[in-house]
Write a protein that holds these residues in place. Sequence first.
Motif: not given
Length: 579
Positions: A511-538
């Motif tokens: 939960l603390s890591l998820e809050r950090l992701a939201v606060a910094t503009g990142g995403v929190a996903v489960v394994a298998g949804e890594e494509q969303q992380v790549g889309d956010r990086i791009r």
Amino acid sequence: MTRASTARAVLRATAILIAFAGLADPVVSINRVPRPAVTIVTAVAGDDAGSRAALAKSIRGDAELTERLPAGVRLPCVRDRPCIVIADGSVEFDLPSDRHAMTSLVRVLPRGGPNVAVSSVEVGARQHSAAAGSIRVHLTGIAVNGRKTDVRVMDGAVVVGSATHAWSADGVVSIDVAWWPIADGVRVLRIEAIAADDEVSTADNGVEAAVTVHGERVRVLFYEPRPSWTSTFVRRALEDDPRFAVESRARLGPLLTAGTPAARLDTAALQSAGVVIVGAPDALGPSEVALLDRYVRVRGGTLLLLPDRAPAGAASSLFPGIWTEHLTAVAEEVGPLKATEILRRSNTEVTDVVLGASSGMPAIVMSPAGNGRVLVSGAMDAWRHRGTNGNGFDRFFRGVLAELGQPRGELTIDMPASLVTAGSTVPFQVRSRRMQPAATETILATVLCGGGATGTVRVWPTGEPGGYAGEFPAATVGTCRLDVSVADGPSSSAGVAVVTAPRRDRAAALLSLERLAVATGGVAVVAGEEQQVGDRIRAQERPAAARTVVRPMQSPWWILPFAICLAGEWWLRRRDGLR
């Protein structure tokens, strides 16, 4: 010119051009958009190459990847660069409060089954040594239908509590496990689910929690402006419990009162009371109401109102909300109590806590008021039915008041965690609550860790009246005791357990890591949804193209075509019989 001689000339000329270009070392200027440098942190029990490979594939050359492993409690992300954390909650990081670079989370869940995980636990920070405690354990089960899981609580090598859960379906369940203290002081409890022989992972079967076991008694002041049956039986229930020090005073007539010697409704008595219980509050006078209101709002105390009729007179201001009286022919259940004369509250706020309801309407409600809180028990004649529900009357009031009276002393210390990692810094807050706040205060704080020397801790005002903050280092494994006192006033102490690598619940770490992701503009996903992380990086804003100066001939790869040209020209000459 034959074809062979032409080939020899071309190879010779190419080699000469490469040699002259290398000697000249030309400079070329190009416009290039720099690729972001992304750090991938893997914090899982075991290996998770699948998520790392999926992340590398999802980014597909859009970023320069650097992989890091956790070392200690520090999050190993580069300060101003994007970071991706692959975690299953087995590692709890000390997250920096000033991190602004985009951080994303990939949650790794157990694969396959069967598997039982202790996802989180709820346990009080303090526990009286003369009473049993309760720990709420949240379990997550996968492929466990029809199985049983034994949960036990360990204090060192001693089993101090246990329970069994029979699974009827996969999912998340919560069970309450009773436990019994074996010694005073800061105790590290290990809550574990006994793993089955074919369980997929045992790394998530246990967590640790620290509890301060103490023998302090909560000072409870009973006041009855008119004799009250409800107040009498609540007082009798508390007098038999070693967790409470009970003082009482009842007004029997205009000039006649009865009770214990130290029980008075004045500023001095209210200053030291952890809980004040008022029976028949409708008989309170205006000055008594003003004193109790100050006790709650300024002193930060807990006030329990035990009415035997609808609110009236000056005491109405002490009742949060609107209350109406209802009579029933048959006793109704009001939470853990039973009653036929019931006060029901028609409106509640988001901050209210409903402990019992009657016909769907709140009847036992706790409400915040200033620095303190007011608890109203609308089960007015519950004392009549106290023997019909297995002694639930006594258990309810003992349990509620033992919990509410703990943190409401004159001087309180709050720490975010009672189990910390060796080498970390422990922040704390101190609150000084007085019926008459002092213009100035002198706060003295010392800390003793392990067998070392006592050190002085600096505290500073927080801006809140009577509020102070500080921090101290937890350098060595063991326990640290913080002692805080007010010059010529009250004192208080609190402790933390210091361990090498605490096993906290995974839900809190994720939960603390998820809050950090939201606060910094990142995403929190489960394994298998890594494509969303790549889309956010791009999708993040790229820096403008920058003019870059390069020297192409300084690349060592030019040696390869140079050698091929020389070797090819030599081979053709030898084949044709030339030198």
